[in-house]
Design an enzyme around this catalytic site. Structure first.
Site, short mmCIF file in Angstrom:
data_model
loop_
_atom_site.label_atom_id
_atom_site.label_comp_id
_atom_site.label_asym_id
_atom_site.label_seq_id
_atom_site.Cartn_x
_atom_site.Cartn_y
_atom_site.Cartn_z
N CYS A 29 0.83 -1.21 0.00
CA CYS A 29 0.00 0.00 0.00
C CYS A 29 0.87 1.27 0.00
CB CYS A 29 -0.91 -0.05 1.23
SG CYS A 29 -1.77 1.48 1.61
N CYS A 32 0.12 3.77 2.78
CA CYS A 32 0.59 3.21 4.06
C CYS A 32 2.09 3.49 4.24
CB CYS A 32 0.34 1.71 4.11
SG CYS A 32 -1.39 1.23 4.02
#
Length: 103
Positions: A29, A32
């Protein structure tokens, strides 16, 4: 640096006396990855909470338990209960504001 933990450690920590701030993330991600240094920075400013991160691919049952459909997902737990959450990337200032309002 915010420590990555497993499900057993997560359950142990959230049922303790100290509030827990958990960053649910995945290695693949992009947002993230951008949030990780932000969480490391704010963790240093909020000594009254434990900061951890959980990989939702490694701990999928936690993602199911909390209905996590979008990451990054930052959650605050007090006394075993989910008391606040936010999704998506935050700047350090936004993260600090979220924590001040909810810790």
């Amino acid at each position: 640096m915010v420590e990555q933990i497993n499900e057993a450690k997560f359950d142990e920590l959230i049922n303790g006396e100290t509030p827990v701030v958990c960053d649910f993330f995945a290695k693949w991600c992009g947002p993230c990855k951008m949030l990780a240094p932000v969480m490391d920075a704010v963790a240093e400013k909020f000594a009254d909470a434990v900061f951890v991160k959980v990989d939702i691919d490694e701990c999928a049952s936690l993602a199911v338990r909390y209905g996590i459909m979008s990451i990054p997902y930052v959650a605050i737990f007090k006394g075993g209960e989910l008391t606040a959450k936010t999704m998506g990337y935050m700047t350090e200032e936004e993260a600090a504001t979220f924590l001040k309002e909810n810790l």
